[in-house]
Design an enzyme around this catalytic site. Structure first.
Site, PDB file in Angstrom:
ATOM      1  N   GLN A  88     -46.191  30.441  40.493  1.00 12.71           N
ATOM      2  CA  GLN A  88     -46.057  29.200  41.221  1.00 12.71           C
ATOM      3  C   GLN A  88     -47.233  28.442  41.200  1.00 12.71           C
ATOM      4  O   GLN A  88     -48.398  29.018  41.432  1.00 12.71           O
ATOM      5  CB  GLN A  88     -45.076  29.467  42.493  1.00 12.71           C
ATOM      6  CG  GLN A  88     -44.934  28.408  43.107  1.00 12.71           C
ATOM      7  CD  GLN A  88     -44.014  27.489  42.498  1.00 12.71           C
ATOM      8  OE1 GLN A  88     -44.294  26.636  41.529  1.00 12.71           O
ATOM      9  NE2 GLN A  88     -42.703  27.605  42.751  1.00 12.71           N
TER      10      GLN A  88
ATOM     11  N   HIS B 189     -42.633  34.622  47.371  1.00 14.05           N
ATOM     12  CA  HIS B 189     -41.406  33.867  47.287  1.00 14.05           C
ATOM     13  C   HIS B 189     -40.592  33.726  48.655  1.00 14.05           C
ATOM     14  O   HIS B 189     -40.745  34.509  49.488  1.00 14.05           O
ATOM     15  CB  HIS B 189     -40.210  34.629  46.287  1.00 14.05           C
ATOM     16  CG  HIS B 189     -39.109  33.769  46.003  1.00 14.05           C
ATOM     17  ND1 HIS B 189     -38.014  34.142  46.687  1.00 14.05           N
ATOM     18  CD2 HIS B 189     -38.762  32.981  45.103  1.00 14.05           C
ATOM     19  CE1 HIS B 189     -36.900  33.202  46.099  1.00 14.05           C
ATOM     20  NE2 HIS B 189     -37.487  32.475  45.301  1.00 14.05           N
TER      21      HIS B 189
ATOM     22  N   GLU C  93     -46.293  22.742  30.835  1.00 11.43           N
ATOM     23  CA  GLU C  93     -44.670  22.828  31.258  1.00 11.43           C
ATOM     24  C   GLU C  93     -44.244  21.226  31.396  1.00 11.43           C
ATOM     25  O   GLU C  93     -44.758  20.506  32.006  1.00 11.43           O
ATOM     26  CB  GLU C  93     -44.560  23.412  32.608  1.00 11.43           C
ATOM     27  CG  GLU C  93     -43.172  23.380  33.075  1.00 11.43           C
ATOM     28  CD  GLU C  93     -43.198  24.479  34.237  1.00 11.43           C
ATOM     29  OE1 GLU C  93     -43.677  25.575  34.110  1.00 11.43           O
ATOM     30  OE2 GLU C  93     -42.389  24.118  35.085  1.00 11.43           O
TER      31      GLU C  93
HETATM   32  P1  FAD Z   1     -36.493  36.739  41.018  1.00 10.05           P
HETATM   33  O1  FAD Z   1     -37.291  37.402  40.417  1.00 10.05           O
HETATM   34  O2  FAD Z   1     -35.050  37.137  40.990  1.00 10.05           O
HETATM   35  O3  FAD Z   1     -36.631  36.693  42.661  1.00 10.05           O
HETATM   36  C1  FAD Z   1     -35.842  35.853  43.483  1.00 10.05           C
HETATM   37  C2  FAD Z   1     -35.891  36.582  45.046  1.00 10.05           C
HETATM   38  O4  FAD Z   1     -35.309  37.945  45.012  1.00 10.05           O
HETATM   39  C3  FAD Z   1     -37.243  37.016  45.396  1.00 10.05           C
HETATM   40  O5  FAD Z   1     -37.532  36.666  46.605  1.00 10.05           O
HETATM   41  C4  FAD Z   1     -37.496  38.452  45.150  1.00 10.05           C
HETATM   42  O6  FAD Z   1     -38.760  39.199  45.792  1.00 10.05           O
HETATM   43  C5  FAD Z   1     -36.314  39.138  45.295  1.00 10.05           C
HETATM   44  N1  FAD Z   1     -35.659  40.170  44.420  1.00 10.05           N
HETATM   45  C6  FAD Z   1     -36.033  40.129  43.125  1.00 10.05           C
HETATM   46  N2  FAD Z   1     -35.174  41.055  42.446  1.00 10.05           N
HETATM   47  C7  FAD Z   1     -34.723  41.651  43.340  1.00 10.05           C
HETATM   48  C8  FAD Z   1     -34.104  42.782  43.412  1.00 10.05           C
HETATM   49  N3  FAD Z   1     -33.597  43.671  42.275  1.00 10.05           N
HETATM   50  N4  FAD Z   1     -33.274  43.259  44.762  1.00 10.05           N
HETATM   51  C9  FAD Z   1     -33.731  42.479  45.777  1.00 10.05           C
HETATM   52  N5  FAD Z   1     -34.333  41.364  45.725  1.00 10.05           N
HETATM   53  C10 FAD Z   1     -34.943  41.006  44.734  1.00 10.05           C
HETATM   54  N6  FAD Z   1     -36.378  27.192  38.688  1.00 10.05           N
HETATM   55  C11 FAD Z   1     -35.249  26.370  37.865  1.00 10.05           C
HETATM   56  O7  FAD Z   1     -34.277  26.126  38.194  1.00 10.05           O
HETATM   57  N7  FAD Z   1     -35.818  26.217  36.540  1.00 10.05           N
HETATM   58  C12 FAD Z   1     -36.814  26.207  36.074  1.00 10.05           C
HETATM   59  O8  FAD Z   1     -37.098  25.826  34.906  1.00 10.05           O
HETATM   60  C13 FAD Z   1     -38.021  26.813  36.792  1.00 10.05           C
HETATM   61  N8  FAD Z   1     -39.205  27.114  36.161  1.00 10.05           N
HETATM   62  C14 FAD Z   1     -40.008  27.781  37.071  1.00 10.05           C
HETATM   63  C15 FAD Z   1     -40.958  28.446  36.233  1.00 10.05           C
HETATM   64  C16 FAD Z   1     -41.968  29.159  36.875  1.00 10.05           C
HETATM   65  C17 FAD Z   1     -43.465  29.600  36.393  1.00 10.05           C
HETATM   66  C18 FAD Z   1     -41.784  29.676  38.486  1.00 10.05           C
HETATM   67  C19 FAD Z   1     -42.687  30.763  39.049  1.00 10.05           C
HETATM   68  C20 FAD Z   1     -40.552  29.276  39.181  1.00 10.05           C
HETATM   69  C21 FAD Z   1     -39.771  28.501  38.312  1.00 10.05           C
HETATM   70  N9  FAD Z   1     -38.405  28.286  38.803  1.00 10.05           N
HETATM   71  C22 FAD Z   1     -37.598  27.420  38.129  1.00 10.05           C
HETATM   72  C23 FAD Z   1     -37.954  28.362  40.356  1.00 10.05           C
HETATM   73  C24 FAD Z   1     -37.153  29.805  40.176  1.00 10.05           C
HETATM   74  O9  FAD Z   1     -36.012  29.631  39.680  1.00 10.05           O
HETATM   75  C25 FAD Z   1     -37.090  30.035  41.868  1.00 10.05           C
HETATM   76  O10 FAD Z   1     -38.442  30.447  42.707  1.00 10.05           O
HETATM   77  C26 FAD Z   1     -36.163  31.205  42.151  1.00 10.05           C
HETATM   78  O11 FAD Z   1     -36.017  30.833  43.650  1.00 10.05           O
HETATM   79  C27 FAD Z   1     -36.886  32.482  42.021  1.00 10.05           C
HETATM   80  O12 FAD Z   1     -36.739  32.675  40.749  1.00 10.05           O
HETATM   81  P2  FAD Z   1     -37.194  34.177  40.187  1.00 10.05           P
HETATM   82  O13 FAD Z   1     -36.913  34.346  38.759  1.00 10.05           O
HETATM   83  O14 FAD Z   1     -38.890  34.411  40.594  1.00 10.05           O
HETATM   84  O15 FAD Z   1     -36.458  35.132  40.881  1.00 10.05           O
END
Ligand code: FAD
Length: 305
Positions: free
Chosen positions: A197, A170, A17
């Site tokens: 993560q 998370h 990455e």
């Molecule tokens: P989601 O899957 O949407 O989850 C976020 C939170 O909401 C979680 O607590 C989950 O349990 C909850 N949730 C999910 N869906 C629902 C629903 N339908 N209803 C109610 N609650 C729900 N960030 C950046 O800004 N740029 C990057 O390039 C970046 N790269 C990353 C790469 C990896 C491999 C990882 C693991 C993280 C990365 N992040 C990045 C960080 C990420 O954007 C944050 O951790 C963010 O807070 C959560 O993203 P997510 O896509 O996991 O969110």
């Protein structure tokens, strides 16, 4: 080629990455920092994405002018440079935060134009100073909604989609079980694979995988590894990524806090130990967070692959 197809192979591989560099870094400097890693044949390189920051400039009438401040080279430019130079797949991270659906699909159409076959679909985080995540008006609240629309739109439905997951949960989630149920929603919408993560305790990852499998998640799960390289990261990484550092590791680094080289070696050795154990437990790949520094990651890869 799609990552889902690469994952069908039997070879365990490295996944990398990179973060788009500050604008002061030239294209050559960026590519030269990636070049030594290409020796290990990563089949693709992920390119992160970062929310635009705004600065507020005081005006003569007492008001403030909101001005966009883009300090990093664009993700699209970095993806195009890597594809052009190394002829490797790139995986841009698409983040919901701060963008409308139209803006995200415009980004996706640029990536399709470039020949990109894979994306990571992520929600993104709050802006600095914000207490909780606020979706953009006309944007998405959660990553599963983005996954659903990418699969639904005919122009993007062919993209292979990776999603993020958190072995230590998370930070917004009340418990790991709930977080895994939300992860399952992303999988049910069509995610093809998962990258986790960073974590420093493999037992947390193994427990997470077991729980995910029990919850009916069957797609590949790729562990994320980051070698600690400085004493400062002992507090910086938990602060930035809501992760734990095991006591054995933190004590060892603490003991050597005045010896930068020793801290670096301890971090590299720990990541090497983690990677070896993960590989022997048959993970399909190990995802390395380079965070702009490839030397320690190279050290780990040389010993493990
Ligand atoms: P989601 O899957 O949407 O989850 C976020 C939170 O909401 C979680 O607590 C989950 O349990 C909850 N949730 C999910 N869906 C629902 C629903 N339908 N209803 C109610 N609650 C729900 N960030 C950046 O800004 N740029 C990057 O390039 C970046 N790269 C990353 C790469 C990896 C491999 C990882 C693991 C993280 C990365 N992040 C990045 C960080 C990420 O954007 C944050 O951790 C963010 O807070 C959560 O993203 P997510 O896509 O996991 O969110």
């Amino acid at each position: 080629m799609k990552i889902s197809e690469i994952l069908l192979g039997s070879r365990q591989f490295i996944s990398l990455e990179v973060v788009p560099p500050m604008k002061s870094i030239s294209r050559k400097e960026l590519l030269d920092s990636i070049r030594p890693l290409m020796e290990f044949n990563p089949p693709y390189i992920n390119v992160t994405n970062h929310r635009d920051e705004y600065v507020f400039i005081p005006q003569a009438d007492g008001s403030y002018l909101r001005k966009l401040e883009r300090r990093r080279v664009s993700q699209t430019a970095v993806c195009a440079s890597i594809m052009d130079e190394f002829k490797v797949e790139v995986v841009p991270h698409i983040i919901c935060a701060g963008a409308t659906k139209e803006q995200l699909f415009s980004e996706l159409s640029d990536f399709r134009y470039l020949g990109v076959n894979n994306v990571m679909a992520l929600r993104g985080d709050c802006l600095v100073g914000e207490k909780r995540f606020t979706p953009q008006v006309g944007g998405y609240s959660y990553a599963n909604e983005l996954v659903r629309d990418i699969k639904k739109e005919s122009s993007t439905s062919e993209l292979c989609i990776g999603v993020g997951a958190y072995p230590e949960k998370h930070f917004e989630s009340p418990n790991l079980e709930t977080d895994i149920a939300m992860l399952k929603a992303k999988v049910d919408e069509g995610a093809d694979y998962i990258i986790t993560q960073m974590f420093f305790d493999n037992s947390a990852f193994f427990k997470f995988v077991e729980m995910a499998r029990k919850a009916g998640i069957t797609i590949p799960i790729i562990p994320g590894i980051k070698p600690i390289s400085t004493y400062r990261q002992l507090t910086l990484l938990p602060e930035s990524f809501s992760i734990n550092i095991p006591l054995d590791l933190s004590k060892e680094i603490e003991k050597n806090k005045d010896n930068a080289q020793a801290c670096y070696e301890i971090g590299r050795e720990w990541a090497t130990m983690q990677t070896k154990e993960l590989l022997s437990n048959e993970v399909p790949a190990v995802h390395f967070y380079t965070m702009g520094k490839s030397e320690n990651v190279i050290g780990v890869i040389k010993e493990c692959f």
